[in-house]
Every structure is written in structure tokens, then in C-alpha cells.
Design a protein around this motif. Sequence first.
Motif, PDB file in Angstrom:
ATOM      1  N   SER A   1       2.411   8.689  -3.208  1.00  0.00           N
ATOM      2  CA  SER A   1       1.252   8.692  -4.118  1.00  0.00           C
ATOM      3  C   SER A   1       1.570   9.409  -5.418  1.00  0.00           C
ATOM      4  N   GLN A   2       2.266  10.525  -5.330  1.00  0.00           N
ATOM      5  CA  GLN A   2       2.633  11.274  -6.538  1.00  0.00           C
ATOM      6  C   GLN A   2       3.591  10.468  -7.414  1.00  0.00           C
TER       7      GLN A   2
ATOM      8  N   TYR B   1      -0.305  -1.822  -4.600  1.00  0.00           N
ATOM      9  CA  TYR B   1       0.464  -1.644  -5.827  1.00  0.00           C
ATOM     10  C   TYR B   1       1.441  -2.783  -6.013  1.00  0.00           C
TER      11      TYR B   1
ATOM     12  N   THR C   1       1.942  11.208   0.780  1.00  0.00           N
ATOM     13  CA  THR C   1       1.601  12.106  -0.333  1.00  0.00           C
ATOM     14  C   THR C   1       2.657  12.035  -1.426  1.00  0.00           C
TER      15      THR C   1
ATOM     16  N   SER D   1       0.847  -1.189   0.000  1.00  0.00           N
ATOM     17  CA  SER D   1       0.000   0.000   0.000  1.00  0.00           C
ATOM     18  C   SER D   1       0.883   1.239   0.000  1.00  0.00           C
ATOM     19  N   VAL D   2       0.255   2.382  -0.193  1.00  0.00           N
ATOM     20  CA  VAL D   2       0.991   3.647  -0.149  1.00  0.00           C
ATOM     21  C   VAL D   2       1.647   3.823   1.217  1.00  0.00           C
TER      22      VAL D   2
END
Length: 105
Positions: free
Chosen positions: A60-61, A83, A57, A44-45
Amino acid sequence: MQTGDPDFLLPADHDVRLATEAFRLLADPTRIKILWALYQGESSVAGLADLVGATPTAVSQHLAKLRLARLVRGRREGTFVYYSADNQHIHRLLAEALGRVSADR
């Protein structure tokens, strides 16, 4: 240079552009760490942020760019997205580059 050799071919412009974009995306230490982590398994993020030492953040970018380049893919499970790496050619390229760096030390 083998310009007179009929078997000498340059890659197509489209392929060169794709390779250039892949190298551009890999020219970031955080993205390399993210990809390397994802080649070990999906995450996961939040998990990636912990692993690579970046904020969720920022991760994610980075993932958004990698996803657009089709280097990673996401799998939704409830409210979470997990992911995974989606390109074995890039995996081999990273392994070779990172192995070379380790061998130089």
C-alpha cells in the motif's frame, strides 16, 4: 560536445526533474515487481502482496508513491481497490532494463 550545433538541445529542467523522480521511484526492487505485475493486469493490494512477497501494508505504501507519480491508478469496486499500471513509457523502460539484465546472465 556539440555546443556550437544549433540543433543541440538539452531537455527542459522540468522534464529532467520528472525523469529523476521516476528513476528514484524505480530504484526499489519491490516497486519494480509491483509495476511489472501490474503491466500483466490489474490487481488488489492483497494480490500484489502475495505476488511480490511483501506485506499488504508495505505494498500500500509503495502504491501510494507510485500513484502520486501517476505510474499506477486505482479503480474502486465495493470495498476493494484494483490497481493497474498507467504509464507505457515506464513499461518499455522496465522491459528494456529487465531484458538487459537477463541478457547479461
